[in-house]
Design an enzyme around this catalytic site. Sequence first.
Site, PDB file in Angstrom:
ATOM      1  N   THR A  28       0.810  -1.222   0.000  1.00 59.83           N
ATOM      2  CA  THR A  28       0.000   0.000   0.000  1.00 59.83           C
ATOM      3  C   THR A  28       0.842   1.271   0.000  1.00 59.83           C
ATOM      4  O   THR A  28       0.304   2.374  -0.105  1.00 59.83           O
ATOM      5  CB  THR A  28      -0.943   0.023   1.225  1.00 59.83           C
ATOM      6  N   GLY A  29       2.156   1.151   0.115  1.00 58.10           N
ATOM      7  CA  GLY A  29       3.010   2.329   0.045  1.00 58.10           C
ATOM      8  C   GLY A  29       3.094   2.853  -1.387  1.00 58.10           C
ATOM      9  O   GLY A  29       2.742   2.157  -2.341  1.00 58.10           O
ATOM     10  N   TYR A  31       5.635   3.427  -3.361  1.00 58.51           N
ATOM     11  CA  TYR A  31       6.572   2.660  -4.191  1.00 58.51           C
ATOM     12  C   TYR A  31       6.042   1.247  -4.434  1.00 58.51           C
ATOM     13  O   TYR A  31       6.024   0.746  -5.561  1.00 58.51           O
ATOM     14  CB  TYR A  31       7.921   2.607  -3.467  1.00 58.51           C
ATOM     15  N   LYS A  54      -3.722  -3.001   7.813  1.00 58.36           N
ATOM     16  CA  LYS A  54      -4.627  -2.875   6.671  1.00 58.36           C
ATOM     17  C   LYS A  54      -5.174  -4.221   6.213  1.00 58.36           C
ATOM     18  O   LYS A  54      -5.689  -4.358   5.094  1.00 58.36           O
ATOM     19  CB  LYS A  54      -3.933  -2.154   5.508  1.00 58.36           C
ATOM     20  N   TYR A 171      19.042  -2.812 -17.473  1.00 54.84           N
ATOM     21  CA  TYR A 171      18.028  -2.435 -18.468  1.00 54.84           C
ATOM     22  C   TYR A 171      18.686  -2.072 -19.801  1.00 54.84           C
ATOM     23  O   TYR A 171      18.260  -2.517 -20.864  1.00 54.84           O
ATOM     24  CB  TYR A 171      17.193  -1.234 -18.003  1.00 54.84           C
ATOM     25  N   GLU A 221      30.859  -3.869 -11.746  1.00 51.89           N
ATOM     26  CA  GLU A 221      31.260  -2.484 -11.500  1.00 51.89           C
ATOM     27  C   GLU A 221      32.441  -2.500 -10.552  1.00 51.89           C
ATOM     28  O   GLU A 221      32.756  -3.518  -9.932  1.00 51.89           O
ATOM     29  CB  GLU A 221      30.104  -1.674 -10.916  1.00 51.89           C
ATOM     30  N   HIS A 260      26.808   3.208  -5.983  1.00 59.79           N
ATOM     31  CA  HIS A 260      26.459   2.123  -5.072  1.00 59.79           C
ATOM     32  C   HIS A 260      27.356   2.095  -3.841  1.00 59.79           C
ATOM     33  O   HIS A 260      28.532   2.411  -3.909  1.00 59.79           O
ATOM     34  CB  HIS A 260      26.557   0.771  -5.788  1.00 59.79           C
TER      35      HIS A 260
END
Length: 305
Positions: A28-29, A31, A54, A171, A221, A260
């Site tokens: 429900t947040g 994000y 909830k 991606y 990386e 990171h």
Amino acid sequence: MTDIFKILKGTPEDSDYKKKGVIVQGITGAYGSLHAKNMITYGTNIVAGVTPGKGGQKFEDKVPIYNTVKEAVDASGAKISIIFVPAKFFLGAAKEALEAGIKLLVAIPEHVPVRDTMEVLDLANKKGAVIIGPNTPGIMIPELIKIGIMPATPFKAGKIAVLSKSGTLLYEISDALTSAGFGQSITIGIGGDPINGTRMIDAFDMVKDIPDLEGLVVVGEIGGDSEEILAQRIIDIGFKKPTVAYIAGRAAPKEKRMGHAGAIVMGTYGSAESKVSMFNKANIPVAKRPSQVPVLLAGKMQQSD
């Protein structure tokens, strides 16, 4: 090594084969709700949400919400959960999921305290569970199941496994592969925090024996030594599938943290040069640009014919 495919889609004998249920902790947040909608749209079988206080409500008028993970697991039988909570609440949420019987936990929060991550990993090992993350974009079998925050468009079903420390580069490089005609059998975001539930070498062991695997792409990386350890593993077992790599952060100044939490170089430890050198020893070409990855992969595949 854990059969990640069995967890994600089961076996043909299962009644829910290829429709494994997923629980969303923090549904429900802002994000969690955004990405729960995106996962549902993609076709992921979201069977329950968890938000304390909830319970009894429904997400998007169809996904039941529970107060605890145990209630969600008891009602749905799900063994997969994805966590959308602030880093300071991750320890409690993860322990609750593992104690409830979750076997694959996708940890989205970043900058989780190292001590908390280590405590969760210790419990996961005792419970025989897999943690992806923290600070991961998620895991997916393209065109089947997406458990994470990655956009759908870069990915296409195929026979190349992609393992990546970076979400954005996962991606970008998958999109380059797709555009070049290389679909993906599975993509795993290792996560950018200093301690990962699933290390590069663990993810490699999960995917190396995929029956129809045709190639592997490793997106690393600067920082740490996970790429060097993986390269040595590839040498040790004589892995012959066409493999290429990309290392982000080659131009980063030494001993300065970049992006990171795990991307920090101390002297030669964790440097791009160290990683490229080890990949070269393993006969794995390292792309200088993300767009070069499919070109190098095509070259490696021609050599193996």
